[in-house]
Design an enzyme around this catalytic site. Structure first.
Site, mmCIF file in Angstrom:
data_model
loop_
_atom_site.group_PDB
_atom_site.id
_atom_site.type_symbol
_atom_site.label_atom_id
_atom_site.label_comp_id
_atom_site.label_asym_id
_atom_site.label_seq_id
_atom_site.Cartn_x
_atom_site.Cartn_y
_atom_site.Cartn_z
ATOM 1 N N LYS A 1 -22.695 -0.844 -3.332
ATOM 2 C CA LYS A 1 -23.490 0.459 -3.667
ATOM 3 C C LYS A 1 -22.688 1.030 -4.897
ATOM 4 O O LYS A 1 -21.551 0.869 -5.157
ATOM 5 C CB LYS A 1 -23.662 1.395 -2.762
ATOM 6 C CG LYS A 1 -22.416 2.073 -1.967
ATOM 7 C CD LYS A 1 -22.733 3.027 -0.832
ATOM 8 C CE LYS A 1 -21.475 3.835 -0.650
ATOM 9 N NZ LYS A 1 -21.545 5.076 0.512
ATOM 10 N N CYS B 1 -19.653 -1.589 6.756
ATOM 11 C CA CYS B 1 -19.839 -0.927 7.959
ATOM 12 C C CYS B 1 -21.381 -1.341 8.654
ATOM 13 O O CYS B 1 -21.392 -1.927 9.707
ATOM 14 C CB CYS B 1 -19.940 0.579 7.984
ATOM 15 S SG CYS B 1 -18.426 0.940 7.300
ATOM 16 N N GLY C 1 -25.406 -3.530 2.383
ATOM 17 C CA GLY C 1 -24.267 -4.490 2.381
ATOM 18 C C GLY C 1 -23.130 -3.247 2.969
ATOM 19 O O GLY C 1 -23.261 -2.341 3.414
ATOM 20 N N LEU D 1 -34.271 5.986 3.058
ATOM 21 C CA LEU D 1 -35.497 5.201 3.062
ATOM 22 C C LEU D 1 -35.816 4.471 1.638
ATOM 23 O O LEU D 1 -36.976 4.165 1.403
ATOM 24 C CB LEU D 1 -36.618 6.298 3.231
ATOM 25 C CG LEU D 1 -36.761 7.084 4.574
ATOM 26 C CD1 LEU D 1 -38.171 7.910 4.392
ATOM 27 C CD2 LEU D 1 -37.130 6.042 5.537
ATOM 28 N N LYS E 1 0.733 -1.105 -0.124
ATOM 29 C CA LYS E 1 0.036 -0.021 -0.098
ATOM 30 C C LYS E 1 0.885 1.328 -0.058
ATOM 31 O O LYS E 1 0.700 2.160 -0.702
ATOM 32 C CB LYS E 1 -0.946 0.136 1.326
ATOM 33 C CG LYS E 1 -2.290 -0.377 1.034
ATOM 34 C CD LYS E 1 -3.054 -0.135 2.328
ATOM 35 C CE LYS E 1 -4.125 -1.114 1.864
ATOM 36 N NZ LYS E 1 -5.211 -1.361 3.064
ATOM 37 N N ALA F 1 -36.021 1.448 -0.467
ATOM 38 C CA ALA F 1 -36.258 -0.133 -0.256
ATOM 39 C C ALA F 1 -35.144 -0.754 -1.571
ATOM 40 O O ALA F 1 -34.985 0.115 -2.657
ATOM 41 C CB ALA F 1 -37.581 -0.405 -0.574
HETATM 42 N N1 LIG Z 1 -14.968 2.240 5.494
HETATM 43 C C1 LIG Z 1 -15.581 3.375 5.579
HETATM 44 O O1 LIG Z 1 -16.319 3.546 4.720
HETATM 45 C C2 LIG Z 1 -15.765 3.522 7.210
HETATM 46 C C3 LIG Z 1 -14.898 2.929 7.999
HETATM 47 N N2 LIG Z 1 -15.124 3.161 9.322
HETATM 48 C C4 LIG Z 1 -14.205 2.510 10.353
HETATM 49 O O2 LIG Z 1 -12.903 2.865 10.257
HETATM 50 C C5 LIG Z 1 -11.752 1.850 10.670
HETATM 51 C C6 LIG Z 1 -11.037 1.426 9.324
HETATM 52 O O3 LIG Z 1 -11.984 1.004 8.318
HETATM 53 P P1 LIG Z 1 -11.203 1.106 6.601
HETATM 54 O O4 LIG Z 1 -10.423 2.221 6.545
HETATM 55 O O5 LIG Z 1 -12.237 0.764 5.966
HETATM 56 O O6 LIG Z 1 -10.199 -0.403 6.951
HETATM 57 P P2 LIG Z 1 -9.167 -1.038 5.884
HETATM 58 O O7 LIG Z 1 -9.079 -2.350 6.083
HETATM 59 O O8 LIG Z 1 -9.486 -0.260 4.670
HETATM 60 O O9 LIG Z 1 -7.880 -0.201 6.448
HETATM 61 C C7 LIG Z 1 -7.113 -0.460 7.774
HETATM 62 C C8 LIG Z 1 -5.702 -0.367 7.434
HETATM 63 O O10 LIG Z 1 -4.853 -0.548 8.608
HETATM 64 C C9 LIG Z 1 -3.778 -1.016 8.475
HETATM 65 N N3 LIG Z 1 -3.093 -1.633 9.785
HETATM 66 C C10 LIG Z 1 -3.658 -2.535 10.375
HETATM 67 N N4 LIG Z 1 -2.865 -2.623 11.731
HETATM 68 C C11 LIG Z 1 -1.894 -1.730 11.538
HETATM 69 C C12 LIG Z 1 -1.186 -1.126 12.521
HETATM 70 N N5 LIG Z 1 -0.966 -1.754 13.774
HETATM 71 N N6 LIG Z 1 -0.317 -0.032 12.251
HETATM 72 C C13 LIG Z 1 -0.489 0.488 11.046
HETATM 73 N N7 LIG Z 1 -1.485 0.089 9.941
HETATM 74 C C14 LIG Z 1 -2.154 -0.940 10.361
HETATM 75 C C15 LIG Z 1 -3.917 -2.188 7.440
HETATM 76 O O11 LIG Z 1 -2.823 -2.815 6.856
HETATM 77 C C16 LIG Z 1 -4.900 -1.397 6.592
HETATM 78 O O12 LIG Z 1 -4.333 -0.915 5.483
HETATM 79 C C17 LIG Z 1 -13.084 0.570 10.975
HETATM 80 O O13 LIG Z 1 -13.167 0.566 12.274
HETATM 81 C C18 LIG Z 1 -14.192 1.034 10.271
HETATM 82 O O14 LIG Z 1 -15.260 0.535 10.942
HETATM 83 C C19 LIG Z 1 -15.785 4.312 9.787
HETATM 84 C C20 LIG Z 1 -16.209 5.111 8.695
HETATM 85 C C21 LIG Z 1 -16.342 4.904 7.349
HETATM 86 O O1 LIG Z 2 -19.233 3.606 9.548
HETATM 87 C C1 LIG Z 2 -19.342 3.596 8.251
HETATM 88 O O2 LIG Z 2 -18.015 3.053 8.121
HETATM 89 C C2 LIG Z 2 -20.174 4.355 7.302
HETATM 90 O O3 LIG Z 2 -21.174 3.282 6.997
HETATM 91 C C3 LIG Z 2 -22.282 4.054 6.197
HETATM 92 O O4 LIG Z 2 -21.622 4.353 4.825
HETATM 93 P P1 LIG Z 2 -21.322 3.119 3.535
HETATM 94 O O5 LIG Z 2 -21.366 1.780 4.380
HETATM 95 O O6 LIG Z 2 -20.295 3.656 2.827
HETATM 96 O O7 LIG Z 2 -22.488 3.388 2.464
HETATM 97 P P2 LIG Z 2 -24.031 3.629 2.693
HETATM 98 O O8 LIG Z 2 -24.399 4.795 1.730
HETATM 99 O O9 LIG Z 2 -24.501 3.982 4.053
HETATM 100 O O10 LIG Z 2 -24.783 2.638 2.119
HETATM 101 C C4 LIG Z 2 -24.790 1.129 2.994
HETATM 102 C C5 LIG Z 2 -25.904 0.132 2.346
HETATM 103 O O11 LIG Z 2 -26.984 0.750 2.696
HETATM 104 C C6 LIG Z 2 -27.874 0.495 1.562
HETATM 105 N N1 LIG Z 2 -28.840 1.550 1.329
HETATM 106 C C7 LIG Z 2 -28.665 3.110 1.603
HETATM 107 C C8 LIG Z 2 -29.721 3.856 1.814
HETATM 108 C C9 LIG Z 2 -31.058 3.478 1.251
HETATM 109 O O12 LIG Z 2 -31.870 4.094 1.373
HETATM 110 N N2 LIG Z 2 -31.244 2.353 1.188
HETATM 111 C C10 LIG Z 2 -30.283 1.278 1.206
HETATM 112 O O13 LIG Z 2 -30.401 0.052 0.749
HETATM 113 C C11 LIG Z 2 -26.877 0.769 0.049
HETATM 114 O O14 LIG Z 2 -27.175 0.151 -0.972
HETATM 115 C C12 LIG Z 2 -25.581 0.190 0.871
HETATM 116 O O15 LIG Z 2 -25.547 -0.982 0.467
HETATM 117 C C13 LIG Z 2 -22.610 5.505 6.639
HETATM 118 O O16 LIG Z 2 -23.540 5.912 5.806
HETATM 119 C C14 LIG Z 2 -21.630 6.411 6.821
HETATM 120 O O17 LIG Z 2 -22.094 7.289 7.547
HETATM 121 C C15 LIG Z 2 -20.911 5.578 7.983
HETATM 122 O O18 LIG Z 2 -19.538 6.606 8.274
#
Ligand SMILES: NC(=O)C1=CN([C@@H]2O[C@H](COP(=O)(O)OP(=O)(O)OC[C@H]3O[C@@H](n4cnc5c(N)ncnc54)[C@H](O)[C@@H]3O)[C@@H](O)[C@H]2O)C=CC1
Ligand SMILES: O=C(O)[C@H]1O[C@H](OP(=O)(O)OP(=O)(O)OC[C@H]2O[C@@H](n3ccc(=O)[nH]c3=O)[C@H](O)[C@@H]2O)[C@H](O)[C@@H](O)[C@@H]1O
Length: 440
Positions: free
Chosen positions: A327, A266, A263, A256, A35, A258
């Site tokens: 999505k 999160c 998926g 809202l 990465k 459907a």
């Molecule tokens: N993906 C999303 O849309 C969102 C995710 N979150 C939360 O944020 C957190 C991170 O999610 P993502 O970014 O999706 O995960 P990700 O799996 O994409 O990235 C995690 C990264 O951390 C690295 N890593 C693991 N252990 C490490 C260490 N000790 N030191 C340095 N790097 C290390 C991994 O190699 C990986 O690149 C999760 O708790 C998730 O629930 C919150 C909001 C939105």
């Molecule tokens: O905690 C997280 O990581 C994030 O999770 C979601 O974000 P994300 O998973 O990127 O995607 P969304 O846009 O929320 O969609 C999630 C799923 O719900 C579905 N969805 C969304 C909206 C809706 O009206 N109906 C519906 O079926 C989407 O198709 C998708 O599969 C939240 O929207 C973020 O605010 C949050 O930070």
């Protein structure tokens, strides 16, 4: 301000790039050398609209750097954001091994005051565990360097992540000492201009706020999905119902829609983790258990409709699938309905040609080499020899097809739309049978 982001995955890279865009000096650490190599060579390891420009601009300005060197990273930033993954453990709880190993690394290498910020989604009580992990490392070194632990959950959505980070609805900060609060307020001062967006609270409330937000959104979706099935039976239209209730400001229009189930990395994970937190503390979260059950069933609704038309045994049938990502605007297939739908079609003996604008490389990784699944280069090409079309992700490019061409190609002339993307009158006018979710 000097900032280190520990974990340069999805959230880490978006946060790091946006914090640099706000004028901070940011060093992003990841243990995955591949990465960091890609990023150092000017590439972006994830698909996120607009992120490449923000990264390139801030790298060129000398404000954004990448490393695999843990010691260098810990010593760089006064603020240390932990943005590592918290995947579900076997029992549904959040696996904290990456968060705690990041905390230990900080404790092992820090030489001056640090604010350690949990940005990962972590269960209530994790800040105390992070505090203890850092303390244990400092004790082992015989050091007593001061530090604060803060909870600052992230609310960005994939596909709109840069905008969500730069224009947040709110910023939640859980903190318990004045020095950390002062620094977090200074960091987020650029967002304070127009609204009171920064919500300072205690650590446990901040941690619970993140799960409450995702669980509430998932609940809205499962509620609408159940009502959609009821609407189908009663001869009502869920889209009209959505407008009818969304116009009440106490309900609002967002989330809202459907469809064929939620998926992503999160909602499924966080709903599970909150149910587990409840169970561990003696609370059976009945509503959330139902939200999860309803969603599991909803992912199979499209196949249920296929079975109604073609029978239980789908041997010899061939289906086109439009959309693989969970999505639009992402290549992420974690917990995507497409995985469940395609697996169920296979189980019943069918074969599939799939098309997705960006997720096909990811799908090749997910499904591996499988003769039952081939990929098309264009949406219409996926329809060659297909009995019917299933729409699983609402990509923009699917919204205005030539229905006459679809009618000419599909053997049965049936579209199963899991995302309600067409005005039903249009496919019907071309002589197609159009079956969507919750609409007559
Ligand atoms: N993906 C999303 O849309 C969102 C995710 N979150 C939360 O944020 C957190 C991170 O999610 P993502 O970014 O999706 O995960 P990700 O799996 O994409 O990235 C995690 C990264 O951390 C690295 N890593 C693991 N252990 C490490 C260490 N000790 N030191 C340095 N790097 C290390 C991994 O190699 C990986 O690149 C999760 O708790 C998730 O629930 C919150 C909001 C939105
Ligand atoms: O905690 C997280 O990581 C994030 O999770 C979601 O974000 P994300 O998973 O990127 O995607 P969304 O846009 O929320 O969609 C999630 C799923 O719900 C579905 N969805 C969304 C909206 C809706 O009206 N109906 C519906 O079926 C989407 O198709 C998708 O599969 C939240 O929207 C973020 O605010 C949050 O930070």
């Amino acid at each position: 301000m000097k900032i280190t982001v520990v974990g340069t995955g999805y959230v880490g890279l978006v946060s790091g790039a946006c914090l640099a865009e706000m004028g901070n000096d940011v060093l992003c650490l990841d243990l995955d050398p591949e990465k960091i190599r890609i990023l150092k060579e000017g590439g972006i390891p994830i698909h996120e609209p607009g992120l490449d420009q923000v990264v390139a601009r801030n790298v060129a300005a000398g404000r954004l750097h990448f490393t695999t060197d843990v010691q260098e990273a810990v010593q760089f930033g006064t603020i240390q954001f932990i943005a590592v993954g918290t995947p579900p453990d076997e029992d549904g709880s959040a696996d904290l091994q990456y968060v705690l190993s990041a905390a230990k690394a900080i404790g092992r290498h820090m030489t001056d005051y640090k604010v350690i910020v949990d940005k990962s989604t972590v269960p209530v009580g994790t800040a105390d565990k992070v505090k203890a992990a850092v303390r244990a490392e400092l004790d082992a070194r015989g050091e007593n360097i001061p530090y604060s632990v803060v909870s600052n959950p992230e609310f960005l959505k994939e596909g709109a992540a840069v905008d969500d980070f730069m224009r947040p609805d709110r910023i939640v900060v859980g903190a318990e000492d004045d020095q950390a609060i002062f620094l977090m307020k200074a960091l987020y001062a650029p967002f304070q201009r127009n609204h009171e967006k920064l919500l300072i609270m205690d650590l446990r409330s901040a941690e619970l706020t993140k799960y409450a937000a995702n669980a509430m959104l998932a609940t809205r979706i499962s509620f609408m999905n159940e009502l959609a099935l009821l609407a189908e039976t009663l001869g009502a239209d869920i889209e009209l119902v959505r407008h009818g209730i969304g116009s009440d400001p106490r309900i609002g229009y967002h989330f809202l829609y459907a469809g064929c189930g939620y998926g992503g990395s999160c909602f499924p994970k966080d709903v599970k983790a909150l149910i587990k937190t409840g169970a561990d503390s003696g609370h059976n979260l009945r509503v959330l258990n139902a939200v999860e059950d309803a969603n599991d069933a909803q992912k199979l609704v499209l196949v249920d409709k296929v079975v109604e038309r073609f029978g239980e045994d789908l041997s010899g049938k061939h289906f086109a699938v439009w959309g693989l990502a969970f999505k639009p605007n992402t290549d992420d297939m974690r917990e995507a309905p497409s995985r469940v739908i395609i697996a169920e079609l296979f189980r019943r003996g069918a074969t599939v040609t799939a098309y997705d604008p960006v997720a096909m490389p990811e799908a090749r990784r997910v499904f591996g080499e499988d003769a039952r699944l081939v990929y098309a280069e264009r949406p219409m090409q996926a329809l060659d020899d297909a009995d019917a079309l299933l729409i699983v992700t609402e990509w923009k490019e699917f919204r205005s097809p030539d229905f006459d061409v679809i009618k000419a190609k599909l053997k049965s002339g049936i579209i199963f739309d899991g995302r309600n993307i067409f005005d039903p009158a249009l496919p019907k006018k071309a002589g197609l049978t159009y079956l969507s979710i919750g609409r007559p």
